[in-house]
Design an enzyme around this catalytic site. Sequence first.
Site, PDB file in Angstrom:
ATOM      1  N   SER A   5      42.344  56.107  43.703  1.00 26.46           N
ATOM      2  CA  SER A   5      41.421  56.943  43.869  1.00 26.46           C
ATOM      3  C   SER A   5      41.837  58.129  44.949  1.00 26.46           C
ATOM      4  O   SER A   5      42.840  57.976  45.752  1.00 26.46           O
ATOM      5  CB  SER A   5      40.139  56.481  44.501  1.00 26.46           C
ATOM      6  OG  SER A   5      39.553  55.536  43.709  1.00 26.46           O
TER       7      SER A   5
HETATM    8  N1  SAH Z   1      40.840  50.594  44.888  1.00 22.12           N
HETATM    9  C1  SAH Z   1      42.069  50.842  43.731  1.00 22.12           C
HETATM   10  C2  SAH Z   1      41.459  51.661  42.908  1.00 22.12           C
HETATM   11  C3  SAH Z   1      41.405  51.046  41.599  1.00 22.12           C
HETATM   12  S1  SAH Z   1      40.883  51.731  40.075  1.00 22.12           S
HETATM   13  C4  SAH Z   1      43.346  51.587  44.429  1.00 22.12           C
HETATM   14  O1  SAH Z   1      43.398  51.743  45.832  1.00 22.12           O
HETATM   15  O2  SAH Z   1      44.226  51.733  43.833  1.00 22.12           O
HETATM   16  C5  SAH Z   1      39.679  50.560  39.600  1.00 22.12           C
HETATM   17  C6  SAH Z   1      40.480  49.248  39.239  1.00 22.12           C
HETATM   18  O3  SAH Z   1      39.321  48.183  38.860  1.00 22.12           O
HETATM   19  C7  SAH Z   1      41.426  49.186  38.131  1.00 22.12           C
HETATM   20  O4  SAH Z   1      42.627  48.529  38.421  1.00 22.12           O
HETATM   21  C8  SAH Z   1      40.484  48.167  37.274  1.00 22.12           C
HETATM   22  O5  SAH Z   1      41.558  47.327  36.426  1.00 22.12           O
HETATM   23  C9  SAH Z   1      39.993  47.319  38.089  1.00 22.12           C
HETATM   24  N2  SAH Z   1      38.689  46.643  37.433  1.00 22.12           N
HETATM   25  C10 SAH Z   1      37.812  47.028  36.490  1.00 22.12           C
HETATM   26  N3  SAH Z   1      36.734  46.086  36.176  1.00 22.12           N
HETATM   27  C11 SAH Z   1      37.258  45.061  37.018  1.00 22.12           C
HETATM   28  C12 SAH Z   1      36.649  43.844  37.163  1.00 22.12           C
HETATM   29  N4  SAH Z   1      35.414  43.548  36.378  1.00 22.12           N
HETATM   30  N5  SAH Z   1      37.151  43.083  38.228  1.00 22.12           N
HETATM   31  C13 SAH Z   1      38.160  43.529  38.997  1.00 22.12           C
HETATM   32  N6  SAH Z   1      38.845  44.575  38.847  1.00 22.12           N
HETATM   33  C14 SAH Z   1      38.269  45.421  37.905  1.00 22.12           C
END
Ligand code: SAH
Length: 214
Positions: free
Chosen positions: A62
Amino acid sequence: MDTYENEREQMVTHQIASKGVRDERVLAAMRKVPRHRFVPMDARPYAYVDSPVRIGRGQTISQPFIVALMTELLDVQTEHRVLDVGTGSGYQAAILGELAAEVFSIERHPELAETAEEILSELGYENVQVVVGDGTRGYAPAAPFDRIIVAAAAPSVPQALLDQLASAGRLVIPVGPRYSQRLEVWDRQEARFKRSTNIPVVFVPLIGEEGWED
Ligand code: SAH
């Protein structure tokens, strides 16, 4: 100051503090965590720009302001146990690791979880544990949590996450249709929940049992 320290200082001043994030603990964590370490090598020149950055598997880390805003809204205290849903790069987990006692971070893509875990351990975040799984179901083995933060957009709030909040707990999550959501803050007082709505945002989908279909 090295180059990246300088970039982080600029990031905090011009992208975060200037847009209203005031919590000193959050600003200090944003100044400290080496964000460039959490993005792929070829994206390092963009690590501190005012936008999300691709991290592979169609996912993004993000925008710095959004990480800071969500962390401020989460109101993390030093004694808290926190669940971070959507580890992605591990950057948000590191920020939480600076502020909380213990962080459980759950990611559905095993490769992303593995890379995040490597970097977090290289950087010495011993209070952050990465697990692979469906975060829409929360993480029962470590529940309840004082704080839960979700970095992917849900069509509606997963019941499992509300259930796994401690009393006086708080959940921050983007909720809404696929391409436009709002940040929601849920506060629990024993069996009662109060919701407030924050700014419009756009997140990648939360995919799982209580989220969107793959
Ligand atoms: N917090 C992260 C941002 C990640 S983007 C950072 O600091 O980089 C969102 C993430 O959520 C992605 O990696 C995606 O694979 C994950 N995601 C989506 N659905 C999910 C679920 N049900 N359980 C765990 N992770 C999930």
